[in-house]
Write an enzyme that holds these catalytic residues in place. Structure first.
Site, short mmCIF file in Angstrom:
data_model
loop_
_atom_site.label_atom_id
_atom_site.label_comp_id
_atom_site.label_asym_id
_atom_site.label_seq_id
_atom_site.Cartn_x
_atom_site.Cartn_y
_atom_site.Cartn_z
N LYS A 135 65.68 29.83 5.99
CA LYS A 135 66.47 28.68 5.56
C LYS A 135 67.97 28.96 5.61
O LYS A 135 68.77 28.05 5.69
CB LYS A 135 66.04 28.22 4.18
C1 LIG Z 1 60.48 27.00 3.49
C2 LIG Z 1 59.62 28.09 4.01
C3 LIG Z 1 58.54 27.82 4.85
C4 LIG Z 1 58.14 26.42 5.24
O1 LIG Z 1 59.16 25.75 5.91
P1 LIG Z 1 59.02 24.19 6.26
O2 LIG Z 1 60.36 23.61 6.05
O3 LIG Z 1 57.99 23.68 5.36
O4 LIG Z 1 58.62 24.13 7.67
C5 LIG Z 1 57.81 28.89 5.34
N1 LIG Z 1 58.12 30.16 5.00
C6 LIG Z 1 59.14 30.45 4.18
C7 LIG Z 1 59.39 31.86 3.84
C8 LIG Z 1 59.92 29.43 3.67
O5 LIG Z 1 60.94 29.73 2.87
#
Ligand SMILES: *Cc1c(COP(=O)(O)O)cnc(C)c1O
Length: 462
Positions: free
Chosen positions: A112
């Site tokens: 993210k």
């Molecule tokens: C947020 C997150 C996901 C899922 O991401 P999406 O936005 O739902 O596609 C998967 N793995 C980690 C470590 C995350 O922080």
């Protein structure tokens, strides 16, 4: 370029306006009215370029004239300067034809950061230029919140409030949210699950008096700017494996459908992607829906991959919008049915989704076994989310097409699960080794809209 709502009832906006508002006023999500194309020659020209240069070329056509070329390039450079790896998103080989895209070298050790660090820069630039101030409220299952706080801490034009489900995030995730000392950062531990946090966030956005009064802005995965920033690493990784002259597939551990939707945009732009494989944990609404067409919410079962413990997958609405031929009324109807428990995707729309997406799930035992096997066989420590991806990729892989599995978090972010599976407790990288010693600052709150609104109004400068 204009951005339109998936429910067809909100005004079209520029990139900057769509970014600053997050959710459309009709409850829908913003999508570009058309997708810019990159030719094979444009893609070939990305070979050997830095991550930042690839980012500039891939995102530029979506941004519009709010930002000049020079300013945009400068913001990209600032966004990725704090990453702990020169390649930003390095690709490592797991097995013949199977690669891992490491997206966890940013400041909070999860993918993210790629979107959030850039959004922080874009917000600061746009708000300063406009002489405005906003209140960012986000809901998190753990990683979004820490990434948002890291991106916005200390900025003048922004207060950032993050709602996380009390007791349901990992200790590293919690500490990343509760230890920043800047006074514009507010971590809120709410009673309930992630879906409750997300529902209260949506309520706040749908309360126009409150929304306008505090100048609410959203940076959850529904924010188009986040999706856009994630398109970049599909290009950088595919190009390093030979695109556009060789096709690749991707497996993406997902819950909110944000990351994999970015892959779909890359494909629509012209990147030769064969399959996009959705990988879910035991909270498998996306896998069930792509298998049967039925999108019916269940209760959330907490798992060892908590960032995917989701039953309402917000970004799926964007995929449905395209699958229904961009009919906002049809999408609005589905979302109304969802409020009453669920809907069934029409045969035509399901067909359209399956043209691009496959899906699979990993149980808790399969996830642990994958962590163990990857460590024993290849010396690679996987976080539980990445392990869900690797498990599903191995089950679905076409040996003729290279598979890239997205590694979404650093194993040290989920040390208990990794240790349980492999016997190894992954240490935090040196640059954040004192996280467990820093004092925490957090506000407990009930799962109640009125209480949350009051809390936010009291905290922001009037
Ligand atoms: C947020 C997150 C996901 C899922 O991401 P999406 O936005 O739902 O596609 C998967 N793995 C980690 C470590 C995350 O922080």
């Amino acid at each position: 370029m204009k951005y339109i709502s998936t429910r067809g009832q909100a005004p079209a906006l520029s990139f900057e306006e769509a970014m600053l508002s997050g959710l459309a006023r009709d409850g829908g999500l913003y999508v570009p009215d058309s997708v810019p194309q990159m030719s094979a020659a444009d893609i070939r020209a990305l070979h050997g370029q830095s991550y930042e240069e690839v980012a500039f070329r891939v995102m530029r056509p979506f941004i519009g004239d709010g930002f000049t070329d020079e300013v945009f390039a400068d913001l990209i450079a600032k966004a990725y300067a704090g990453f702990g790896h020169g390649a930003r998103a390095p690709l490592v080989q797991l097995a013949p034809g199977h690669f891992l895209l490491e997206l966890f070298h940013g400041p909070t050790l999860a993918f993210k950061d790629f979107a959030m660090q850039l959004i922080g820069q874009l917000f600061e630039e746009a708000l300063t230029r406009r002489g405005e101030r906003v209140t960012i409220v986000g809901a998190t299952s753990g990683d979004t919140g820490s990434a948002a706080i890291e991106a916005f801490r200390g900025l003048d034009a922004v207060d950032v409030f993050i709602l996380y489900p009390h007791g349901r995030v990992s200790e590293v995730q919690r500490r990343q949210m509760t230890t920043p000392v800047e006074s514009n950062v507010h971590a809120i531990a709410m009673d309930g699950h992630f879906d409750d946090c997300q529902a209260r966030l949506k309520d706040m956005f749908n309360d126009f008096e409150f929304r306008d009064g505090v100048r609410l802005a959203g940076v959850n995965s529904i924010n188009w700017a986040r999706v856009l920033a994630q398109v970049v690493y599909y290009f950088s990784s595919a190009v390093s494996l030979g695109a556009p002259d060789r096709r690749v597939s991707f497996t993406v551990p997902t819950g909110n459908f944000g990351d994999i939707f970015a892959g779909y945009i890359a494909k629509r732009m012209g990147l030769p992607i064969d399959r996009l494989v959705v990988a879910t944990n035991q909270n498998d609404i996306l896998h069930r829906c792509l298998s049967s067409g039925g999108y019916v919410t269940d209760t959330v079962t907490p798992s060892i991959s908590p960032s995917m413990d989701i039953q309402v997958s917000s970004n799926f609405e964007r995929a449905l919008f395209d699958a229904y031929g961009r009919d906002g009324n049809a999408v609005g109807q589905l979302m109304a049915e969802l409020k009453a428990g669920g809907f069934t995707v029409s045969q035509g729309a399901l067909q359209a989704l399956r043209e691009h997406f496959d899906s699979g799930r990993a149980s808790e035992d399969e996830t642990l076994a994958t962590i163990r096997a990857a460590q024993a066989g290849m010396g690679e420590l996987l976080c539980p989310h990445s392990a869900v991806g690797v498990h599903v990729a191995e089950a679905q892989r076409d040996p003729a097409v290279p598979m890239i599995t997205l590694a979404t978090a650093h194993p040290a972010k989920f040390p208990d699960a990794v240790e349980k599976a492999s016997g190894i407790r992954p240490p935090l990288p040196q640059r954040m080794a004192d996280l467990y010693e820093r004092p925490e600052r957090v506000t407990r709150a009930p799962n109640d809209l009125a209480a949350l609104k009051t809390l936010i109004q009291e905290r922001i400068p009037s």
